[in-house]
Design an enzyme around this catalytic site. Sequence first.
Site, PDB file in Angstrom:
ATOM      1  N   CYS A 159       0.853  -1.176   0.000  1.00 53.42           N
ATOM      2  CA  CYS A 159       0.000   0.000   0.000  1.00 53.42           C
ATOM      3  C   CYS A 159       0.900   1.241   0.000  1.00 53.42           C
ATOM      4  CB  CYS A 159      -0.822  -0.084   1.283  1.00 53.42           C
ATOM      5  SG  CYS A 159      -2.294   0.873   1.281  1.00 53.42           S
ATOM      6  N   CYS A 353      -6.446   5.534  -8.530  1.00 50.33           N
ATOM      7  CA  CYS A 353      -6.045   6.084  -7.224  1.00 50.33           C
ATOM      8  C   CYS A 353      -5.980   7.605  -7.248  1.00 50.33           C
ATOM      9  CB  CYS A 353      -4.690   5.516  -6.820  1.00 50.33           C
ATOM     10  SG  CYS A 353      -4.256   5.940  -5.141  1.00 50.33           S
TER      11      CYS A 353
HETATM   12  P1  FAD Z   1     -10.916  -2.959   5.480  1.00 46.82           P
HETATM   13  O1  FAD Z   1     -11.551  -1.680   5.045  1.00 46.82           O
HETATM   14  O2  FAD Z   1      -9.692  -2.884   6.323  1.00 46.82           O
HETATM   15  O3  FAD Z   1     -12.036  -3.799   6.222  1.00 46.82           O
HETATM   16  C1  FAD Z   1     -11.806  -5.044   6.814  1.00 46.82           C
HETATM   17  C2  FAD Z   1     -12.841  -5.239   7.893  1.00 46.82           C
HETATM   18  O4  FAD Z   1     -12.805  -6.590   8.361  1.00 46.82           O
HETATM   19  C3  FAD Z   1     -12.580  -4.344   9.114  1.00 46.82           C
HETATM   20  O5  FAD Z   1     -13.766  -3.690   9.483  1.00 46.82           O
HETATM   21  C4  FAD Z   1     -12.144  -5.335  10.187  1.00 46.82           C
HETATM   22  O6  FAD Z   1     -12.503  -4.957  11.497  1.00 46.82           O
HETATM   23  C5  FAD Z   1     -12.915  -6.581   9.751  1.00 46.82           C
HETATM   24  N1  FAD Z   1     -12.359  -7.827  10.314  1.00 46.82           N
HETATM   25  C6  FAD Z   1     -11.061  -8.217  10.330  1.00 46.82           C
HETATM   26  N2  FAD Z   1     -10.958  -9.400  10.968  1.00 46.82           N
HETATM   27  C7  FAD Z   1     -12.210  -9.747  11.342  1.00 46.82           C
HETATM   28  C8  FAD Z   1     -12.745 -10.851  12.047  1.00 46.82           C
HETATM   29  N3  FAD Z   1     -11.975 -11.843  12.524  1.00 46.82           N
HETATM   30  N4  FAD Z   1     -14.078 -10.900  12.269  1.00 46.82           N
HETATM   31  C9  FAD Z   1     -14.881  -9.911  11.800  1.00 46.82           C
HETATM   32  N5  FAD Z   1     -14.429  -8.833  11.143  1.00 46.82           N
HETATM   33  C10 FAD Z   1     -13.103  -8.755  10.914  1.00 46.82           C
HETATM   34  N6  FAD Z   1      -7.838   2.932  -1.597  1.00 46.82           N
HETATM   35  C11 FAD Z   1      -8.347   3.822  -2.464  1.00 46.82           C
HETATM   36  O7  FAD Z   1      -8.924   3.410  -3.460  1.00 46.82           O
HETATM   37  N7  FAD Z   1      -8.235   5.165  -2.277  1.00 46.82           N
HETATM   38  C12 FAD Z   1      -7.610   5.665  -1.185  1.00 46.82           C
HETATM   39  O8  FAD Z   1      -7.503   6.861  -1.034  1.00 46.82           O
HETATM   40  C13 FAD Z   1      -7.059   4.748  -0.243  1.00 46.82           C
HETATM   41  N8  FAD Z   1      -6.448   5.211   0.857  1.00 46.82           N
HETATM   42  C14 FAD Z   1      -5.967   4.319   1.762  1.00 46.82           C
HETATM   43  C15 FAD Z   1      -5.365   4.828   2.916  1.00 46.82           C
HETATM   44  C16 FAD Z   1      -4.838   3.949   3.853  1.00 46.82           C
HETATM   45  C17 FAD Z   1      -4.175   4.508   5.070  1.00 46.82           C
HETATM   46  C18 FAD Z   1      -4.916   2.556   3.646  1.00 46.82           C
HETATM   47  C19 FAD Z   1      -4.340   1.580   4.666  1.00 46.82           C
HETATM   48  C20 FAD Z   1      -5.528   2.051   2.508  1.00 46.82           C
HETATM   49  C21 FAD Z   1      -6.069   2.918   1.552  1.00 46.82           C
HETATM   50  N9  FAD Z   1      -6.697   2.446   0.402  1.00 46.82           N
HETATM   51  C22 FAD Z   1      -7.205   3.347  -0.480  1.00 46.82           C
HETATM   52  C23 FAD Z   1      -6.723   1.005   0.087  1.00 46.82           C
HETATM   53  C24 FAD Z   1      -8.063   0.303   0.381  1.00 46.82           C
HETATM   54  O9  FAD Z   1      -9.104   0.896  -0.350  1.00 46.82           O
HETATM   55  C25 FAD Z   1      -8.423   0.306   1.854  1.00 46.82           C
HETATM   56  O10 FAD Z   1      -7.411  -0.343   2.590  1.00 46.82           O
HETATM   57  C26 FAD Z   1      -9.744  -0.385   2.143  1.00 46.82           C
HETATM   58  O11 FAD Z   1     -10.163  -0.026   3.446  1.00 46.82           O
HETATM   59  C27 FAD Z   1      -9.666  -1.901   2.035  1.00 46.82           C
HETATM   60  O12 FAD Z   1     -10.949  -2.434   2.174  1.00 46.82           O
HETATM   61  P2  FAD Z   1     -11.190  -3.897   2.791  1.00 46.82           P
HETATM   62  O13 FAD Z   1     -12.655  -4.047   2.915  1.00 46.82           O
HETATM   63  O14 FAD Z   1     -10.433  -4.904   2.032  1.00 46.82           O
HETATM   64  O15 FAD Z   1     -10.519  -3.850   4.244  1.00 46.82           O
END
Ligand code: FAD
Length: 432
Positions: A159, A353
Amino acid sequence: MAHVVVLGAGLGGVIMAYEMKDQLGKDDRLTVITKGSSYCFVPSNPWVAVGWRQRDDIEVDLTRVMAKRDIALLTQGAARVHPAENRIELTDGESVSYDYLVIATGPDLAFDEIEGLGPEGHTQSVCHIDHALKAEQAFKALVANPGPVIIGAVQGASCFGPAYEFLFILETALRKARVRDRVPMTFVTSEPYIGHLGLDGVGDTKGLLESEMRAHHIKWITNAKVKSVEPAVMHVEEVNDDGTTKKMHDLPFAFSMMLPAFRGVPAVRGIEGLTNPRGFILVDKFQRNPTFRNVFAVGVGVAIPPMGPTPVPVGVPKTGFMIESMVTATAMNISSLLNGKEPAEVGTWNAVCLADFGDGGVAFVAQPQIPPRNVNWSSQGKWVHYAKIGFEKYFLRKIRMGKSEPFYERLALQALGIDKLKSTHPETGDVA
Ligand code: FAD
């Protein structure tokens, strides 16, 4: 009468639930299992870390909206997935059975792989709202007592966008606080060159980002491996293209934020057939696990192979737009299975992005992710800052309303001349 379970309610999981609900019949059941009842917009965390956003600005309580959409919400979190038994064990000892499971648990942050890294060690993080709030305290201390800053992404990170984003946001915030002149800044990254981003660059991201860094007096070290972090010193090995040591650096810092490597969360890690060695979920092009055929996955938790060998390992980023394309494909594919058809929808997995720099920014579109590409575009300007604010407002509205509509993607891609929006039928080419 099927029971579909979405595990995880982050960026991927919440819209997954909304899109899945739209596809289900009235006798089907949908359950979301998450940790706690709130959704937090992760892309705004870099703003939280310099005090430009508060928790309330970017957090949504999911209880009411899930109830309104007739989606059951279990907030105790999963202890372990048992895919051979179609069952999820919850942290309170209860179990939930499913007909179809979508895993959207995002990343586990592997700070423990480097001594002294992370909010429990000596560096800050913007990966979680709690980390970003802690980083804000460290930012205030930096303004009160200026000193050197190290920002970057460690070996195995995927990331990179948020690392650059936070670098320039912090730079802007320090200028506004009138202390930038007392803060030498260094960007330390595992990427082989500035602007690689885990994608071998997009458009001229190398030139754009190097130029921005030069213009803002920021030094950088690429091909960097962080060996360990002490309270005010980071030990970094810079390597040559053949992986041999080029130079060892002992970098003093008053404030540091480093993106860690990601891996799959403990509830899924190490399950034979479900995950790869890092704990990411194995999926085919229909987002479906090849071993457990009623399990799908979306988001950062999905296994994507790296772009190619690099002197220091770097992963491929999974951005919001790509995740939305996975979500739409998954909802359509589970719907097909429920209707006795085979899955046919494929996510486009394009990288789009917007990296905000506080008073400007850089945007890029890579289609497909792996070069050579049909669309390989990057640009910069103040408009990116406003586009990112628009993205935040739009996405949070979508979460609060309980609807998932790819409106902004459609507008942006039309402007860029990209025809395929989200998921495309492999035979007909119809866009979902
Ligand atoms: P997450 O949003 O992290 O969600 C995962 C969820 O699963 C969380 O709520 C967590 O609590 C839950 N979970 C985990 N383990 C368990 C369990 N055992 N039981 C139940 N629930 C659980 N992308 C873009 O397109 N534009 C951006 O500007 C951008 N900015 C970013 C900035 C940062 C700092 C980061 C880290 C990433 C960014 N990203 C961005 C990348 C990406 O879009 C994000 O990381 C996004 O939040 C990923 O989505 P996700 O659903 O995969 O994971």
